[in-house]
Design a protein around this motif. Structure first.
Motif, PDB file in Angstrom:
ATOM      1  N   MET A   6       0.833  -1.203   0.000  1.00  0.00           N
ATOM      2  CA  MET A   6       0.000   0.000   0.000  1.00  0.00           C
ATOM      3  C   MET A   6       0.868   1.254   0.000  1.00  0.00           C
ATOM      4  O   MET A   6       0.508   2.251  -0.612  1.00  0.00           O
ATOM      5  N   ALA A   7       2.004   1.202   0.686  1.00  0.00           N
ATOM      6  CA  ALA A   7       2.899   2.361   0.680  1.00  0.00           C
ATOM      7  C   ALA A   7       3.409   2.624  -0.734  1.00  0.00           C
ATOM      8  O   ALA A   7       3.562   3.766  -1.154  1.00  0.00           O
ATOM      9  N   VAL A   8       3.628   1.551  -1.486  1.00  0.00           N
ATOM     10  CA  VAL A   8       4.046   1.710  -2.881  1.00  0.00           C
ATOM     11  C   VAL A   8       2.925   2.367  -3.684  1.00  0.00           C
ATOM     12  O   VAL A   8       3.168   3.261  -4.501  1.00  0.00           O
ATOM     13  N   LEU A   9       1.690   1.940  -3.408  1.00  0.00           N
ATOM     14  CA  LEU A   9       0.556   2.531  -4.129  1.00  0.00           C
ATOM     15  C   LEU A   9       0.436   4.016  -3.810  1.00  0.00           C
ATOM     16  O   LEU A   9       0.144   4.833  -4.683  1.00  0.00           O
ATOM     17  N   ARG A  10       0.674   4.352  -2.544  1.00  0.00           N
ATOM     18  CA  ARG A  10       0.602   5.771  -2.191  1.00  0.00           C
ATOM     19  C   ARG A  10       1.665   6.555  -2.950  1.00  0.00           C
ATOM     20  O   ARG A  10       1.409   7.636  -3.458  1.00  0.00           O
ATOM     21  N   GLU A  11       2.854   5.978  -3.024  1.00  0.00           N
ATOM     22  CA  GLU A  11       3.924   6.656  -3.756  1.00  0.00           C
ATOM     23  C   GLU A  11       3.529   6.837  -5.223  1.00  0.00           C
ATOM     24  O   GLU A  11       3.787   7.883  -5.823  1.00  0.00           O
ATOM     25  N   LYS A  12       2.854   5.831  -5.776  1.00  0.00           N
ATOM     26  CA  LYS A  12       2.400   5.956  -7.165  1.00  0.00           C
ATOM     27  C   LYS A  12       1.411   7.109  -7.302  1.00  0.00           C
ATOM     28  O   LYS A  12       1.431   7.844  -8.285  1.00  0.00           O
ATOM     29  N   CYS A  13       0.530   7.240  -6.309  1.00  0.00           N
ATOM     30  CA  CYS A  13      -0.432   8.357  -6.329  1.00  0.00           C
ATOM     31  C   CYS A  13       0.322   9.683  -6.322  1.00  0.00           C
ATOM     32  O   CYS A  13       0.007  10.590  -7.093  1.00  0.00           O
ATOM     33  N   LEU A  14       1.332   9.787  -5.427  1.00  0.00           N
ATOM     34  CA  LEU A  14       2.053  11.055  -5.326  1.00  0.00           C
ATOM     35  C   LEU A  14       2.801  11.352  -6.617  1.00  0.00           C
ATOM     36  O   LEU A  14       2.915  12.499  -7.040  1.00  0.00           O
ATOM     37  N   ARG A  15       3.296  10.310  -7.261  1.00  0.00           N
ATOM     38  CA  ARG A  15       3.993  10.540  -8.532  1.00  0.00           C
ATOM     39  C   ARG A  15       3.005  10.969  -9.607  1.00  0.00           C
ATOM     40  O   ARG A  15       3.344  11.767 -10.482  1.00  0.00           O
ATOM     41  N   LEU A  16       1.807  10.421  -9.533  1.00  0.00           N
ATOM     42  CA  LEU A  16       0.776  10.863 -10.477  1.00  0.00           C
ATOM     43  C   LEU A  16       0.465  12.342 -10.248  1.00  0.00           C
ATOM     44  O   LEU A  16       0.370  13.124 -11.200  1.00  0.00           O
ATOM     45  N   HIS A  17       0.353  12.727  -8.966  1.00  0.00           N
ATOM     46  CA  HIS A  17       0.130  14.147  -8.657  1.00  0.00           C
ATOM     47  C   HIS A  17       1.239  14.989  -9.263  1.00  0.00           C
ATOM     48  O   HIS A  17       1.003  16.041  -9.841  1.00  0.00           O
ATOM     49  N   SER A  18       2.466  14.502  -9.084  1.00  0.00           N
ATOM     50  CA  SER A  18       3.619  15.259  -9.548  1.00  0.00           C
ATOM     51  C   SER A  18       3.587  15.418 -11.072  1.00  0.00           C
ATOM     52  O   SER A  18       3.954  16.459 -11.605  1.00  0.00           O
ATOM     53  N   GLU A  19       3.114  14.369 -11.762  1.00  0.00           N
ATOM     54  CA  GLU A  19       3.014  14.466 -13.220  1.00  0.00           C
ATOM     55  C   GLU A  19       1.969  15.492 -13.646  1.00  0.00           C
ATOM     56  O   GLU A  19       2.151  16.221 -14.608  1.00  0.00           O
ATOM     57  N   ILE A  20       0.852  15.517 -12.916  1.00  0.00           N
ATOM     58  CA  ILE A  20      -0.232  16.427 -13.302  1.00  0.00           C
ATOM     59  C   ILE A  20       0.095  17.853 -12.882  1.00  0.00           C
ATOM     60  O   ILE A  20      -0.032  18.790 -13.659  1.00  0.00           O
ATOM     61  N   ALA A  21       0.505  17.994 -11.611  1.00  0.00           N
ATOM     62  CA  ALA A  21       0.566  19.328 -11.014  1.00  0.00           C
ATOM     63  C   ALA A  21       1.981  19.855 -10.872  1.00  0.00           C
ATOM     64  O   ALA A  21       2.175  21.015 -10.557  1.00  0.00           O
ATOM     65  N   GLY A  22       2.966  18.989 -11.070  1.00  0.00           N
ATOM     66  CA  GLY A  22       4.329  19.410 -10.813  1.00  0.00           C
ATOM     67  C   GLY A  22       4.611  19.500  -9.328  1.00  0.00           C
ATOM     68  O   GLY A  22       5.600  20.082  -8.903  1.00  0.00           O
ATOM     69  N   ASP A  23       3.724  18.947  -8.517  1.00  0.00           N
ATOM     70  CA  ASP A  23       3.904  18.999  -7.065  1.00  0.00           C
ATOM     71  C   ASP A  23       3.288  17.732  -6.487  1.00  0.00           C
ATOM     72  O   ASP A  23       2.207  17.325  -6.890  1.00  0.00           O
ATOM     73  N   ARG A  24       3.997  17.126  -5.540  1.00  0.00           N
ATOM     74  CA  ARG A  24       3.515  15.846  -5.005  1.00  0.00           C
ATOM     75  C   ARG A  24       2.301  16.007  -4.108  1.00  0.00           C
ATOM     76  O   ARG A  24       1.660  15.029  -3.752  1.00  0.00           O
ATOM     77  N   PHE A  25       1.985  17.218  -3.704  1.00  0.00           N
ATOM     78  CA  PHE A  25       0.822  17.416  -2.836  1.00  0.00           C
ATOM     79  C   PHE A  25      -0.235  18.274  -3.506  1.00  0.00           C
ATOM     80  O   PHE A  25      -1.041  18.909  -2.825  1.00  0.00           O
ATOM     81  N   LEU A  26      -0.227  18.306  -4.836  1.00  0.00           N
ATOM     82  CA  LEU A  26      -1.253  19.015  -5.613  1.00  0.00           C
ATOM     83  C   LEU A  26      -1.349  20.482  -5.231  1.00  0.00           C
ATOM     84  O   LEU A  26      -2.433  21.043  -5.149  1.00  0.00           O
ATOM     85  N   ARG A  27      -0.206  21.110  -4.976  1.00  0.00           N
ATOM     86  CA  ARG A  27      -0.261  22.514  -4.605  1.00  0.00           C
ATOM     87  C   ARG A  27       0.030  23.395  -5.820  1.00  0.00           C
ATOM     88  O   ARG A  27       0.554  22.937  -6.826  1.00  0.00           O
TER      89      ARG A  27
END
Lengths: 173, 577
Positions: free
Chosen positions: B307-328
């Protein structure tokens, strides 16, 4: 003795520690060959005690991520310890706030000598969103004197944190 | 607007008998002025009987403005309908006391503490609230109160310098205990990568917790003051993103919506869709991370790591979309700015893959005996208790309370009929796994299931929103705001259902385009008392016990505290501000 230690053994005895350190500084750290297994190369592991100095919890998320199976900092010889008495390194995420000052200092004094501190996050610098808040304080002198590195970023990504920690562990010898 | 006329009509009559109605520009909000404290208490009792719940309460220093006094604002919500009741109480000039609503709404306690410490306003009938856990940990600041406008930052800084926060007994020295009982203090620094706070356990014996006292305030940064000092209405989103880093998008969204409500702007449809997508992405990432942490605390490392790997995948997806791992950095008052054109196909595919893996792992966990034994009937927060103390968000839903701002007060894209349909069937009807037909009982297991269910629902919502995406390469979906035309000292309320619960912002404009006062309310503020109750021993009828008349006493072992705490996963920073 591990395989990697065997491999490095002639180098270790052949060179004085100072010379060895100089040589290490000359190496191109950014290349992937050197950024891996650095803590092992340096021949010691690094125990980190993380302290939240009052951050918005984004930095904590990234420190947690460092130890997930993707980054897995532990395989390079870094570990998170629960007590500052067992720590080589204090990793402080900021901004440091007034209410955490005493706690951070107590943890700092509980560390064995030599005390080393790494700060993390742009909130330690001027111009950050929190700078000028009445409850945010600068790093106490004692801690600032023991600071060996600052990791910039808001918050820095796990990769950035890893790069700095690797470099440190190599130079720490 | 789902508010039906009869309710608002009878409510209006009720409120008019206690105060004067003020004009409200927003159709789902009613605004009343009450001057007399005793009448406010009466009104509070009526609202309690009608099952209204407290959303937020705060004070404002309006001594420079037309009323020349402090004001206290209360925001209540109707239990079912899309109806907010905003009550404003004007304290008589030079008076620094008010009547506390705590008897009818216990949830007001943390807000009263804020008023006491940051404004120097005290309830007349209760004990001095700053004797309880405190924000500043400096009771002797004298007449310096950080949010009073006649008090400068440097003065407070100088005064605070003499008061380091106590490391032991922040709530005063504990009383002597009977033999066999003991106090166990924990914190402010905890043994793990989490935020600081003090927990004081009163132990009945070596393992049994009798009482939990929570002392927070260690991460108090002075955020509300900072909004006034360094930010204006257009740039305040930056600070909102720093209130609680893990729910940065929910916070910036609520902030932006407050400013938009103030300016009377409706954002473009694309911006609205994007906000829905990002809010749900944030929810997915954090719920997965919480489940990972929960499994990790039970030493179930295989699902935890996956699950921690899945979370990291989510954060990387955020980073791809927003350029920021926390959608800021994307939300602006008036819309959304993307760093690059959106690729909806890629997001849908990535999310579907993450969800599929996650649901498999979640099912694995729910079937593990080790997991069930440590979560079922552990850390119970019953529906009655949850209603009584007024918890919100995921914690309330896991206790069986249907409280979700996406359904009840639909904002942005959630108002679409299809989105409403999805929300309603998923939250109440079709349960995801067979196990979910089980009612939400407010234990750790329920909170875990609720997370799984919400992640699944978020995936559906993300698909639904992205299907409507108009395939454009544009990245600017932002309307200009004409803030100069807004009257000075007008205010706006913004709300968003983040992954912890509803985030509320109340923003008041000053004469220029700056912030006169910004009140931030993270759901954690309402939910911390829930953690206290869930830790303490309870006497109740166990739902699965054969003898339904026999009340059972539940006790919580100290070793269960990390698990119960993780199942709530509240923000310290969002609470301390």
């Amino acid at each position: 003795m591990k395989q990697s230690d065997l491999f490095l053994f002639p180098l270790k005895v052949g060179l004085s520690s100072l010379l060895w350190k100089r040589l290490l500084q000359l190496l191109p750290w950014q290349s992937p060959i050197y950024t891996l297994h650095s803590a092992r190369q340096s021949g010691r592991s690094v125990a980190i005690r993380h302290i939240d100095g009052g951050s918005s919890n984004a930095a904590e998320q990234e420190v947690t991520a460092l130890f997930n199976p993707i980054y897995d900092l532990e395989r390079f010889g870094f570990e998170l310890v629960t007590s500052p008495r067992a720590a080589d390194l204090l990793l402080i995420t900021g901004p440091l706030v007034r209410n955490m000052e005493a706690a951070v200092l107590a943890a700092f004094h509980a560390m064995p000598e030599p005390r080393r501190v790494v700060t993390m996050g742009d909130s330690f610098q001027d111009g950050d969103i929190f700078s000028g808040c009445y409850a945010v304080i600068p790093l106490p002198d004692e801690i600032a004197a023991a600071r060996v590195a600052h990791i910039p970023g808001d918050p820095p990504t796990p990769k950035q944190i890893m790069a700095v920690l690797h470099e440190l562990s190599l130079l720490a010898k | 607007m789902t508010a039906k006329l009869p309710v608002s009509h009878s409510l209006r009559e009720l409120c008019q008998s206690f105060g004067t109605e003020l004009h409200s520009r927003i159709p789902n909000q009613m605004h009343f002025l009450v001057t007399d404290g005793q009448r406010l208490l009466k009104l509070g009792e009526h609202l309690r009987n009608e099952n209204f719940y407290l959303v937020t309460a705060f004070a404002n220093d309006e001594r420079e403005l037309e009323d020349h006094s402090f004001k206290i604002y209360y925001l209540f919500s109707h239990p079912v309908q899309d109806l907010f009741l905003f009550i404003e109480q004007v304290l008589p000039p030079e008076k620094e006391e008010y009547e506390s609503l705590e008897p009818s709404f216990p949830a007001v306690a943390p807000f009263e503490r804020e008023m006491a410490e940051l404004f120097g306003l005290f309830p007349s009938q209760a004990a001095h609230p700053s004797r309880r856990a405190s924000f500043l940990h400096a009771p002797a600041l004298g007449s310096l109160y950080p949010l009073r406008r006649d008090c400068s930052q440097s003065e407070i800084q100088a005064a605070l310098a003499g008061f380091p926060a106590p490391l032991a007994n922040p709530g005063g020295s504990p009383p002597l205990l009977p033999e066999g009982e003991m106090f166990l203090p924990v914190g402010p620094i905890h043994a793990g990568v989490i935020e600081p706070g003090v927990f004081l356990f009163r132990m009945g014996n070596e393992t049994r917790v009798e009482e939990l006292q929570i002392h927070l305030g260690y991460t108090h940064k002075g955020i509300e003051r900072q909004f006034q000092n360094r930010f204006d209405l257009q740039t305040g989103w930056r600070l909102a993103e720093g209130v609680s880093g893990d729910s940065a998008f929910a916070h910036s969204l609520a902030y932006c919506q407050a400013v938009e409500a103030l300016a009377g702007v409706v954002v473009p449809a694309e911006a609205s869709l994007l906000r829905g997508v990002f809010l749900e992405l944030e929810r997915v990432a954090n719920h997965i991370g919480d489940c990972a942490a929960l499994a990790h605390d039970m030493a179930l490392d295989l699902p935890a790591s996956d699950m921690a790997v899945l979370r990291e995948k989510c954060l990387r997806l955020h980073s791809e979309i927003a350029g920021d791992r926390f959608l800021r950095g994307m939300n602006r008052p008036g819309g959304v700015l993307l760093p690059q054109p959106l690729e909806p196909g890629k997001i849908i595919k990535a999310v579907a893959k993450i969800i599929q893996e996650y649901l498999g792992l979640a099912r694995l966990l729910t079937e593990l005996n080790g997991f069930r034994e440590r979560t079922i009937q552990v850390g119970v927060l019953s529906k009655e208790q949850a209603t009584q103390i007024g918890v919100t968000g995921l914690v309330a839903r896991a206790s069986g309370i249907e409280r979700d701002f996406r359904i009840q007060h639909p904002f942005g894209p959630y108002g679409q009929p299809n989105a409403q349909g999805l929300l309603r069937t998923q939250m109440t009807g079709n349960r995801l796994l067979d196990l979910m037909s089980r009612e939400m009982r407010g234990d750790v297991f329920s909170r875990f299931l609720m997370r799984v269910q919400e992640v699944n629902l978020s995936a559906h919502l993300i698909d639904h929103f992205l299907e409507q995406w108009p395939m454009t390469d544009s990245t600017d979906f932002c309307l200009p705001l004409e803030l100069e035309r807004v009257n000075a000292f007008d205010f706006g309320i913004g709300y968003a259902e983040g992954w912890r619960g509803d985030v509320i912002y109340w923003v008041m404009k000053d004469k220029f385009n700056r912030i006169y006062r910004c009140k931030v309310r993270d759901p954690s503020t309402l939910n911390w008392p829930g953690l206290k109750v869930a830790m303490e021993p309870q006497t109740a009828v166990a739902p699965q016990s054969s003898n339904l008349n026999q009340p059972t006493r539940w006790e919580t072992a100290l070793a269960d505290f990390p698990i119960i705490n993780k199942s709530f996963n509240l923000s310290y920073s969002g609470n301390d501000l």
